[in-house]
Design an enzyme around this catalytic site. Structure first.
Site, PDB file in Angstrom:
ATOM      1  N   GLY A  63      51.933 -65.892  -4.139  1.00  0.00           N
ATOM      2  CA  GLY A  63      52.510 -65.789  -5.485  1.00  0.00           C
ATOM      3  C   GLY A  63      54.014 -65.988  -5.359  1.00  0.00           C
ATOM      4  O   GLY A  63      54.669 -65.290  -4.562  1.00  0.00           O
ATOM      5  N   ALA A  64      54.545 -66.931  -6.141  1.00  0.00           N
ATOM      6  CA  ALA A  64      55.925 -67.380  -5.920  1.00  0.00           C
ATOM      7  C   ALA A  64      56.968 -66.245  -5.916  1.00  0.00           C
ATOM      8  O   ALA A  64      57.749 -66.122  -4.965  1.00  0.00           O
ATOM      9  CB  ALA A  64      56.273 -68.451  -6.948  1.00  0.00           C
ATOM     10  N   ARG A 104      56.355 -72.146   2.740  1.00  0.00           N
ATOM     11  CA  ARG A 104      55.585 -72.601   1.569  1.00  0.00           C
ATOM     12  C   ARG A 104      56.502 -73.454   0.699  1.00  0.00           C
ATOM     13  O   ARG A 104      57.426 -72.947   0.067  1.00  0.00           O
ATOM     14  CB  ARG A 104      55.027 -71.398   0.785  1.00  0.00           C
ATOM     15  CG  ARG A 104      54.110 -70.552   1.664  1.00  0.00           C
ATOM     16  CD  ARG A 104      52.888 -70.012   0.998  1.00  0.00           C
ATOM     17  NE  ARG A 104      52.082 -70.896   0.238  1.00  0.00           N
ATOM     18  CZ  ARG A 104      51.237 -70.483  -0.711  1.00  0.00           C
ATOM     19  NH1 ARG A 104      51.147 -69.198  -1.009  1.00  0.00           N
ATOM     20  NH2 ARG A 104      50.488 -71.339  -1.369  1.00  0.00           N
ATOM     21  N   GLN A 211      41.792 -66.782  -5.951  1.00  0.00           N
ATOM     22  CA  GLN A 211      42.737 -65.746  -6.391  1.00  0.00           C
ATOM     23  C   GLN A 211      42.286 -65.089  -7.699  1.00  0.00           C
ATOM     24  O   GLN A 211      42.568 -63.914  -7.935  1.00  0.00           O
ATOM     25  CB  GLN A 211      44.142 -66.348  -6.591  1.00  0.00           C
ATOM     26  CG  GLN A 211      44.851 -66.768  -5.318  1.00  0.00           C
ATOM     27  CD  GLN A 211      44.640 -68.234  -5.003  1.00  0.00           C
ATOM     28  OE1 GLN A 211      43.621 -68.822  -5.356  1.00  0.00           O
ATOM     29  NE2 GLN A 211      45.589 -68.833  -4.331  1.00  0.00           N
ATOM     30  N   ASP A 252      54.858 -71.857  -9.958  1.00  0.00           N
ATOM     31  CA  ASP A 252      55.566 -71.860  -8.666  1.00  0.00           C
ATOM     32  C   ASP A 252      56.881 -72.600  -8.734  1.00  0.00           C
ATOM     33  O   ASP A 252      57.770 -72.374  -7.918  1.00  0.00           O
ATOM     34  CB  ASP A 252      54.685 -72.484  -7.580  1.00  0.00           C
ATOM     35  CG  ASP A 252      53.615 -71.493  -7.169  1.00  0.00           C
ATOM     36  OD1 ASP A 252      52.659 -71.314  -7.941  1.00  0.00           O
ATOM     37  OD2 ASP A 252      53.772 -70.872  -6.114  1.00  0.00           O
ATOM     38  N   LYS A 263      49.074 -73.370  -9.577  1.00  0.00           N
ATOM     39  CA  LYS A 263      47.866 -73.472  -8.754  1.00  0.00           C
ATOM     40  C   LYS A 263      46.994 -74.655  -9.160  1.00  0.00           C
ATOM     41  O   LYS A 263      46.807 -74.912 -10.351  1.00  0.00           O
ATOM     42  CB  LYS A 263      47.096 -72.157  -8.868  1.00  0.00           C
ATOM     43  CG  LYS A 263      45.830 -72.057  -8.068  1.00  0.00           C
ATOM     44  CD  LYS A 263      45.988 -72.424  -6.608  1.00  0.00           C
ATOM     45  CE  LYS A 263      47.069 -71.664  -5.875  1.00  0.00           C
ATOM     46  NZ  LYS A 263      47.393 -72.235  -4.544  1.00  0.00           N
TER      47      LYS A 263
HETATM   48  O1  MRU Z   1      48.877 -70.222  -3.421  1.00  0.00           O
HETATM   49  P1  MRU Z   1      49.309 -69.018  -4.205  1.00  0.00           P
HETATM   50  O2  MRU Z   1      48.249 -67.968  -4.333  1.00  0.00           O
HETATM   51  O3  MRU Z   1      50.613 -68.468  -3.696  1.00  0.00           O
HETATM   52  O4  MRU Z   1      49.576 -69.599  -5.658  1.00  0.00           O
HETATM   53  C1  MRU Z   1      50.027 -68.715  -6.645  1.00  0.00           C
HETATM   54  C2  MRU Z   1      50.099 -69.326  -7.985  1.00  0.00           C
HETATM   55  O5  MRU Z   1      49.819 -70.477  -8.183  1.00  0.00           O
HETATM   56  C3  MRU Z   1      50.647 -68.454  -9.069  1.00  0.00           C
HETATM   57  O6  MRU Z   1      50.111 -68.809 -10.309  1.00  0.00           O
HETATM   58  C4  MRU Z   1      52.175 -68.623  -9.132  1.00  0.00           C
HETATM   59  O7  MRU Z   1      52.737 -68.409  -7.861  1.00  0.00           O
HETATM   60  C5  MRU Z   1      52.793 -67.712 -10.102  1.00  0.00           C
HETATM   61  S1  MRU Z   1      52.745 -66.054  -9.516  1.00  0.00           S
HETATM   62  C6  MRU Z   1      53.559 -65.063 -10.607  1.00  0.00           C
END
Ligand code: MRU
Length: 368
Positions: A63-64, A104, A211, A252, A263
């Site tokens: 999650g970003a 990432r 997720q 992100d 995502k």
């Molecule tokens: O690969 P991830 O689980 O880190 O991807 C997360 C997402 O795509 C979330 O929607 C995004 O980071 C927003 S989190 C507040």
């Protein structure tokens, strides 16, 4: 590995569980292993920044915004360990920053948090090591606290657009687990519930990492919010039957023109929402906005491993030797984004509004 979640002080996240916290007594970064949820609630304590970087890359934390907070705490560990002069402190800080930054690529909150910590490192490098460490710790904790506050404010703004008795579709997990606490997309849902709105949530399972199935439903269920999990390929059906009234997701990275990376699968949800006349909203802190990237075409898309697609746990879905594709994110064009909810205010890209409206609204290091 020490797995005790108990901290010497109240968590900054404000929930009964947390994605990441810093333990000042020991200098450990404490993370909930999100790969093991919902089956097990296990916290790891990492004492070195390279271990924290591995934890980000391997998605112990994800999650970003949560990744950004985690990287900031890893840089506090550098300051704690480094007792040399300004030059050796800055060299160690720079080396750890590069390792963290490479973990990432799509989530811009990571680079944003590292850049903010680096500005502070330059300001305090010449101080005595103990003072330098305290200054770096204070900066990371401020990043964490500000993220929680941002989630609450964007949640409040987003909740104003949520119809009473809405069925809300969300994709992936943009909750307390993905942020400093409270959540961005799930913050909007929580704020709507706190405002007295009766809502129901459909959580896309979110292949391949699940997720939505594993994390979003777990979070909402604990809050007593009505949630049902659907597989990703059911979303079109529920739009067609008219069950879905509102969509909210996180992000992100958001380009200057309002294109949104989130995502993989989010773009398809946005197309469906537009085809069925359902509002599509994105909630994100301003640290997710990348004003230096003009459109979504400039956003790097993280390519993850074949195995995350070819297997679920120990079960093989695709025979060995057959290639799989795994872009972890996609880009939803601004014209499909009805609203961007941030702590600085709301922008409506589908109506031609751009993020320039919010730059300078509350000047900060994220303006670039
Ligand atoms: O690969 P991830 O689980 O880190 O991807 C997360 C997402 O795509 C979330 O929607 C995004 O980071 C927003 S989190 C507040």
């Amino acid at each position: 590995m020490n797995t005790d979640p108990t901290l010497s002080r109240a968590p900054l996240s404000g929930a009964s569980y947390f994605a990441v916290e810093y333990e000042p007594e020991t200098g450990e970064v404490v993370m909930l292993d999100q790969r093991r949820l919902p089956a097990e609630v296990v916290y790891y304590r990492f004492s070195r920044p390279d271990e924290v970087a591995d934890g980000i890359r391997d998605m112990v934390v994800r999650g970003a915004p949560a990744i950004g907070v985690t990287a900031a705490y890893a840089l506090v560990q550098v300051a704690r360990a480094e007792s040399g002069d300004a030059r050796s402190f800055l060299l160690a800080h720079g080396a750890a920053s590069r390792v963290l930054d490479a973990t990432r690529p799509t989530a811009v909150n990571l680079a944003w948090a590292i850049a903010r910590m680096s500005r502070r490192a330059a300001e305090v490098a010449a101080l005595a090591p103990a003072e330098r460490y305290e200054a770096m710790r204070a900066e990371a904790e401020t990043i964490h606290r500000e993220d929680v506050a941002a989630c609450r404010e964007m949640g409040r703004l987003g909740a104003l657009d949520v119809p009473d008795e809405a069925t809300i579709l969300t994709h992936c997990n943009a909750g307390a687990l993905a942020t400093g606490g409270y959540g961005s997309a799930l913050g909007v849902i929580r704020a709507a519930v706190e405002a007295g709105k009766r809502v129901k949530v459909l959580a896309d399972e979110t292949r391949p990492y699940l997720q939505g199935a594993r994390l979003t439903s777990w979070e909402l269920f604990q809050d007593g919010i009505d949630v049902e999990v659907i597989t990703d390929n059911m979303a079109a059906h529920f739009f067609q039957t008219g069950e879905i009234n509102f969509v909210i997701v996180g992000s992100d990275r958001i380009a200057r023109n309002g294109d949104v990376a989130n995502k993989i699968g989010t773009y398809g949800v946005a197309v469906l929402a537009r085809a069925h006349g359902v509002p599509f909203g994105v909630a994100a802190p301003f640290s997710t906005v990348d004003m230096a990237t003009v459109t979504g075409a400039g956003i790097p898309i993280e390519q993850r491993s074949r195995d995350e697609v070819a297997r679920i746990g120990a079960s093989m879905l695709v025979a060995d030797g057959i290639p799989c594709r795994h872009p972890a994110f996609d880009v939803t064009p601004a014209r499909l984004v009805d609203a961007l909810y941030t702590e600085r205010g709301v922008v409506r890209p589908a109506k031609g509004e751009t993020l320039d409206l919010l730059v300078g609204h509350a000047p900060g290091p994220q303006d670039r």
